[in-house]
Design an enzyme around this catalytic site. Sequence first.
Site: not given
Ligand code: F6P
Length: 524
Positions: A194, A200, A253-254, A339, A369, A493
């Site tokens: 987003k 990452e 995002g979620r 979140e 289990h 972060k």
């Molecule tokens: O670090 C949390 C977050 O901002 C989430 O809310 C989001 O879904 C995820 O990182 C990934 O963010 P993006 O889609 O901007 O890479």
Amino acid sequence: MPTDSFTDRASHYAKLEELAGKSVSIQDLFKTDPKRMDRFVMREGPLRADFSKQAISENALNALQDFAAACHLEEWRAKLFAGETVNTSEDRAVLHMALRGVGGSKAVQKDVKAMRKRMAGFADKVREEGKFKAVVHIGIGGSDLGPRLVADAFQAAGEMALELRFAENVDGASINDALHGLNPKTTLVVVVSKSFTTQETRMNAEAARTWLTDKLGKKAGANFIAVTANRDGALDFDIPSDQIFDFWDWVGGRYSVWSAVGLSLQIAFGPDVFDQFLKGAAKMDKHFRDQPLQESLPVMMALTGIWNRNVLGYSSQAIIPYARRIRKLAAFLQQLEMESNGKRITRDGKEAGLTCPIIWGDEGTNGQHAFFQWLHQGTPGAPVDFVAVLRDHSERPDHHAALLANCFAQSEALMLGKPEYKVREELEKRPDADAIAPQKTFPGNRPSTTITLDELSPFALGHLIALYEHKVFVQGVIWNVNSFDQWGVQLGKVLATTILEEMEAGKAGDHDASTAALMKLASK
Ligand code: F6P
């Protein structure tokens, strides 16, 4: 915006605590109320939710309904669907329902339709051309968990046209595993972010692009596309404009799997399957938007959660899908719920009191289990959402019957328990009975909800996920927190960026002794 003082909430909680009394026996509630099933079982489309095994009386439920109304739930719901600025701290509307065709302005619906058309056209083209044999979906958090859950679940409904792999973690093993054994020529990389700033995702995207370019040179560009709400960020990352699929800042995002974030799913399973998924969610949206609070499934789910968290004091909520194809449901809901509502401060800057419990879980029967010992006899245990699918998609009816029997038995066992006198009867005259009997006793009275889907169709899956989304919204209103921001993820972060820069430069800045020692370990 409606305003609420925490004092009002406190008086509602005090009333609810009074109703809870010293103990509420679920079994007694069944005995004293022959109509319990009528009030506590709800059905909507392909989904049935049985709340009757919650430790909550009809009176308490009525009081919870009053509480919800006093929190201006109806007004908040209207604001949500009208596209008002519900996410106040980020000054944004919250309109993931518009992605399913519900709510939002005409302009929003026009944008959504255009994007859906573009996505479907692209997905069809990829599927028809047959050039690509694999899609590598790169993204994390909301750009990963939804698509992963849904990709598994869609397999109950249809075959994948090509292989779908995911890379999320910054750990190099993640992208290595995703690319392993694939042919760059026949691999489409879909970078989903987003913000397009996520460390990452950017690192994994760089790695994948290098992997493509090493083999394909300039032609690699055609195998690399982006999905983002930050078009400029993707352009700066050298992705051509016509290979960027947009979504909007009003999609959290979620809550984004319904947007172009689901492009990989459309490619793998086809636009029709994806459309069914959206339709299922839309049906739940309309139910939530139109039903009175007393007849609303998301409201019922939210209120039983409030009862368990704020009145009975449970600190966690287990999610146990008895369906392998939705085994990632707990991981998905962890982000959706924690979140969204893992907040300690209200919308007006005050202490919020107890909010979102820890969400956790794994698939049944595997969990039986592993951690079910704790659910049955641990302290204090946790309320459980059991999720089962009635239709057998495995074509192994005997397995399916056993799966369902286990699911139903667990909720019954949690509720009934096994009293000490029964254990003593079994132990007969064993000399150490006084020590052993309590250990073999099950306290019971442990609450659960059982959700059944008629089948694991894309429609039913959309319906289920939207149910949880709206539950989260309702709980956010009751706790008076903003469910749509996530400031709590920022600090780590920022510090990681500083630490990485310092480790790369070989000189640590000002850190506590523990962090400095850890950095030294990594620089050796
Ligand atoms: O670090 C949390 C977050 O901002 C989430 O809310 C989001 O879904 C995820 O990182 C990934 O963010 P993006 O889609 O901007 O890479």
